[in-house]
Design a protein around this motif. Structure first.
Motif, PDB file in Angstrom:
ATOM      1  N   VAL A 103      77.245 115.445 -40.500  1.00 17.56           N
ATOM      2  CA  VAL A 103      77.899 114.159 -40.716  1.00 17.56           C
ATOM      3  C   VAL A 103      79.419 114.307 -40.732  1.00 17.56           C
ATOM      4  O   VAL A 103      80.159 113.358 -40.447  1.00 17.56           O
ATOM      5  N   ASP A 104      79.901 115.506 -41.022  1.00 16.30           N
ATOM      6  CA  ASP A 104      81.346 115.749 -41.072  1.00 16.30           C
ATOM      7  C   ASP A 104      81.960 115.996 -39.703  1.00 16.30           C
ATOM      8  O   ASP A 104      83.190 116.031 -39.570  1.00 16.30           O
ATOM      9  N   GLY A 105      81.116 116.182 -38.692  1.00 12.02           N
ATOM     10  CA  GLY A 105      81.661 116.381 -37.356  1.00 12.02           C
ATOM     11  C   GLY A 105      80.862 117.381 -36.555  1.00 12.02           C
ATOM     12  O   GLY A 105      79.889 117.970 -37.035  1.00 12.02           O
ATOM     13  N   GLY A 106      81.247 117.566 -35.324  1.00 11.63           N
ATOM     14  CA  GLY A 106      80.553 118.498 -34.445  1.00 11.63           C
ATOM     15  C   GLY A 106      80.642 118.004 -33.018  1.00 11.63           C
ATOM     16  O   GLY A 106      81.358 117.042 -32.726  1.00 11.63           O
ATOM     17  N   PRO A 107      79.900 118.609 -32.129  1.00  7.19           N
ATOM     18  CA  PRO A 107      79.963 118.188 -30.726  1.00  7.19           C
ATOM     19  C   PRO A 107      79.146 116.913 -30.470  1.00  7.19           C
ATOM     20  O   PRO A 107      78.171 116.911 -29.719  1.00  7.19           O
ATOM     21  N   TRP A 108      79.511 115.859 -31.171  1.00  8.89           N
ATOM     22  CA  TRP A 108      78.932 114.536 -30.919  1.00  8.89           C
ATOM     23  C   TRP A 108      80.044 113.501 -31.063  1.00  8.89           C
ATOM     24  O   TRP A 108      81.012 113.714 -31.771  1.00  8.89           O
ATOM     25  N   ARG A 109      79.889 112.379 -30.383  1.00  8.86           N
ATOM     26  CA  ARG A 109      80.896 111.321 -30.419  1.00  8.86           C
ATOM     27  C   ARG A 109      80.210 109.970 -30.494  1.00  8.86           C
ATOM     28  O   ARG A 109      79.261 109.707 -29.740  1.00  8.86           O
ATOM     29  N   VAL A 110      80.686 109.125 -31.394  1.00  6.37           N
ATOM     30  CA  VAL A 110      80.188 107.752 -31.516  1.00  6.37           C
ATOM     31  C   VAL A 110      81.239 106.816 -30.928  1.00  6.37           C
ATOM     32  O   VAL A 110      82.410 106.861 -31.319  1.00  6.37           O
ATOM     33  N   HIS A 111      80.824 105.999 -29.986  1.00  5.35           N
ATOM     34  CA  HIS A 111      81.714 105.027 -29.357  1.00  5.35           C
ATOM     35  C   HIS A 111      81.330 103.644 -29.881  1.00  5.35           C
ATOM     36  O   HIS A 111      80.386 103.012 -29.382  1.00  5.35           O
ATOM     37  N   ARG A 112      82.031 103.188 -30.898  1.00 10.22           N
ATOM     38  CA  ARG A 112      81.649 101.955 -31.594  1.00 10.22           C
ATOM     39  C   ARG A 112      81.753 100.734 -30.684  1.00 10.22           C
ATOM     40  O   ARG A 112      80.886  99.867 -30.707  1.00 10.22           O
ATOM     41  N   THR A 113      82.809 100.637 -29.916  1.00  7.44           N
ATOM     42  CA  THR A 113      82.981  99.466 -29.066  1.00  7.44           C
ATOM     43  C   THR A 113      81.896  99.395 -27.996  1.00  7.44           C
ATOM     44  O   THR A 113      81.310  98.346 -27.741  1.00  7.44           O
ATOM     45  N   ALA A 114      81.614 100.523 -27.382  1.00  2.53           N
ATOM     46  CA  ALA A 114      80.588 100.575 -26.340  1.00  2.53           C
ATOM     47  C   ALA A 114      79.181 100.648 -26.920  1.00  2.53           C
ATOM     48  O   ALA A 114      78.201 100.521 -26.181  1.00  2.53           O
ATOM     49  N   ARG A 115      79.090 100.866 -28.240  1.00  2.00           N
ATOM     50  CA  ARG A 115      77.813 101.063 -28.927  1.00  2.00           C
ATOM     51  C   ARG A 115      76.994 102.157 -28.220  1.00  2.00           C
ATOM     52  O   ARG A 115      75.863 101.959 -27.789  1.00  2.00           O
ATOM     53  N   ALA A 116      77.604 103.307 -28.146  1.00  2.00           N
ATOM     54  CA  ALA A 116      76.997 104.441 -27.462  1.00  2.00           C
ATOM     55  C   ALA A 116      77.271 105.721 -28.237  1.00  2.00           C
ATOM     56  O   ALA A 116      78.203 105.794 -29.046  1.00  2.00           O
ATOM     57  N   VAL A 117      76.452 106.743 -27.969  1.00  2.00           N
ATOM     58  CA  VAL A 117      76.574 108.050 -28.623  1.00  2.00           C
ATOM     59  C   VAL A 117      76.455 109.137 -27.563  1.00  2.00           C
ATOM     60  O   VAL A 117      75.615 109.052 -26.658  1.00  2.00           O
ATOM     61  N   GLU A 118      77.301 110.160 -27.676  1.00  2.00           N
ATOM     62  CA  GLU A 118      77.215 111.355 -26.833  1.00  2.00           C
ATOM     63  C   GLU A 118      76.970 112.552 -27.734  1.00  2.00           C
ATOM     64  O   GLU A 118      77.591 112.673 -28.795  1.00  2.00           O
ATOM     65  N   VAL A 119      76.079 113.448 -27.318  1.00  2.00           N
ATOM     66  CA  VAL A 119      75.769 114.644 -28.104  1.00  2.00           C
ATOM     67  C   VAL A 119      75.818 115.858 -27.192  1.00  2.00           C
ATOM     68  O   VAL A 119      75.124 115.899 -26.162  1.00  2.00           O
ATOM     69  N   GLY A 120      76.622 116.845 -27.574  1.00  2.00           N
ATOM     70  CA  GLY A 120      76.664 118.097 -26.831  1.00  2.00           C
ATOM     71  C   GLY A 120      78.067 118.512 -26.445  1.00  2.00           C
ATOM     72  O   GLY A 120      79.017 117.724 -26.501  1.00  2.00           O
ATOM     73  N   ASP A 121      78.179 119.774 -26.080  1.00  2.00           N
ATOM     74  CA  ASP A 121      79.442 120.365 -25.648  1.00  2.00           C
ATOM     75  C   ASP A 121      79.234 120.920 -24.249  1.00  2.00           C
ATOM     76  O   ASP A 121      78.442 121.856 -24.059  1.00  2.00           O
ATOM     77  N   PRO A 122      79.883 120.359 -23.235  1.00  2.00           N
ATOM     78  CA  PRO A 122      79.636 120.814 -21.855  1.00  2.00           C
ATOM     79  C   PRO A 122      79.947 122.274 -21.636  1.00  2.00           C
ATOM     80  O   PRO A 122      79.416 122.890 -20.710  1.00  2.00           O
TER      81      PRO A 122
END
Length: 478
Positions: free
Chosen positions: A69-88
């Protein structure tokens, strides 16, 4: 089974075992990121829960969540209502999921980016809770505050509720997390309880309780004569054209076979790979649910063995799509024929990125909507005096699948039945069942519907028939 099919199956199993380290581990990591992306996206934008709640409960059953919950290779895009998980940079694709109106979150394929979100399916927004607030139960959420009928033992009902919520020391301590419990008796909502942070508006994933919703919709088409229970499934198999004897033999598989989980097709969700191959690729990695379900080989005679397969349900859902014939009609059908007529105003049935309903698992609902669903079945398919589902279809769903006869008669047509070795609950009770403890229990002999929603994890193990036993203690004179 022909020698050719048997040899093919054996080669697949052996190849899977030998290639596990170099193929399946990588694929498992990709799917793991997809699972987290979908659960985070739906937790935040479908269930409207906080990030802390999502990590504490939605992701609790993942062995190794990506980050914290404090962070990591994930991103929340509130405006787009989308989530990305992973580090390329780790060599595993970044997985993404995006909320779509009327559907919930849809997972993208590994090669897609957030620039592709607008190409994903969407439906008209569903009616919000404010609409249902002014309508009396059960069509709406206006529930009168009245004392319990004298025939109901209030103390015993509360004890049953405490049994469901206070799990330490029972079965798997700390791994059973009840979110909500509803009891409906003779159509009246007599008990309703929620865990902290959850209320009657909270939508969570039904998991495989969605299968029972699917069979309801399919039954409506059978009732109309647009599908036949014992006719071959009305679509072409993959690969096309028929390449060998096994492909051609799949033409003998009927709707009854797949709804009884007895298709005879190769069980791709077995062998401990449900989060690696098979339906997991459509749930979590952007593959086509309809194509994957049709691209399996026949390994035994249909109807002879019970194998719990998400893809069998998805074959029936694809048959529903073919019967409706029109993509728009297919997308409208669940809401027009089931959800709206019985007041399931907040439920979301999700699709894959190709627009096919993933109705083996990916439906989001609050507890009251599931109580309405159970009440339709408990009332014999009638709602407000109108028959929505035939008694014959209800009988089919409650009749043990022939392939379970030697194993306890525990499964019917996308509903679970009281097994032969249970004598402490009514034999005519039946239930939906979803991963992490999603149950709608229907007890016709007591005019009861019980809904238990959970976010169980670990070994799970919440017993729905034990819950029915406990609740029945509140109805001693029934």
């Amino acid at each position: 089974m022909t020698r050719r099919i048997a040899a093919t199956v054996l080669c697949m199993v052996l190849a899977g075992a030998s290639a596990h380290a170099e193929l399946f581990d990588h694929q498992r990591e990709m799917v793991q990121r997809g699972v987290q992306a979908v659960l985070m996206c739906n937790g935040l934008f479908t269930s409207n829960r906080s990030l802390e709640q999502v990590f504490e409960q939605e992701l609790a059953y993942l062995a190794e969540p990506v980050g914290s919950v404090d962070g990591g290779p994930w991103r929340v895009h509130r405006t787009a209502r989308a989530v990305e998980v992973g580090d390329p940079s780790k060599g595993v694709p970044v997985m993404r999921a995006a909320f779509r109106e009327g559907l919930g979150c849809v997972v993208l394929s590994p090669e897609q980016t957030l620039e592709d979100v607008d190409s994903l399916p969407r439906l008209d927004p569903v009616v919000g809770p404010e609409y249902a607030a002014a309508i009396p139960w059960p069509n709406g959420d206006q529930v009168p505050q009245e004392p319990l009928p004298p025939a109901i033992d209030g103390a015993a009902l509360q004890a049953a509720s405490d049994w469901a919520f206070d799990r330490p020391g029972i079965d798997n301590p700390g791994e059973q997390d009840t979110l909500s419990l509803l009891v409906v008796h003779r159509g009246r909502l007599v008990h309703e309880r929620y865990a902290p942070g959850v209320d009657r508006h909270t939508r969570t994933r039904t998991w495989s309780t969605a299968k029972s919703i699917a069979v309801t919709l399919i039954g409506m088409l059978v009732d109309e004569g647009r599908l036949e229970l014992d006719a071959p499934l009305p679509f072409a198999w993959l690969p096309e054209p028929a390449a060998d004897e096994g492909v051609e033999a799949r033409g003998t598989i009927t709707l009854r076979h797949v709804l009884n989980m007895s298709s005879g097709l190769y069980p791709v969700d077995s062998w401990g790979r449900e989060y690696v191959t098979g339906s997991g690729l459509s749930y979590w990695a952007g593959a086509s649910s309809a194509a994957g379900a049709r691209d399996r080989g026949l390994i035994r005679e249909p109807g002879t063995r019970w194998d719990y397969e998400n893809y069998d349900t998805l074959l029936a859902v694809y048959a529903m799509k073919q019967a409706l014939g029109d993509e728009a009609a297919y997308h409208r059908f669940p809401r027009e024929r089931l959800f709206d007529p019985i007041g399931m105003h907040t439920i979301l049935a999700s699709t894959d990125r190709f627009g096919d309903f993933v109705m083996s698992s990916q439906v989001y609902s609050n507890a009251r909507d599931l109580a309405r669903f159970g009440l339709l079945w408990e009332q014999g398919g009638v709602w407000n005096g109108e028959r929505l589902l035939s008694e014959a279809w209800i009988d089919f769903a409650r009749t043990p699948a022939p392939a379970t006869a030697g194993r306890g008669n525990f499964y019917g047509g996308q509903f679970w039945l009281v097994p032969d070795d249970r004598d402490d609950v009514p034999a005519d009770a039946y239930s939906t069942a979803g991963n992490r403890g999603q149950y709608v229990i229907i007890d016709p002999s007591h005019d009861l519907v019980i809904v238990r929603r959970g976010l169980d994890h670990g070994r799970q193990g919440f017993d729905r028939w034990d819950l029915l036993r406990e609740v029945l203690k509140a109805f001693p004179d029934h």
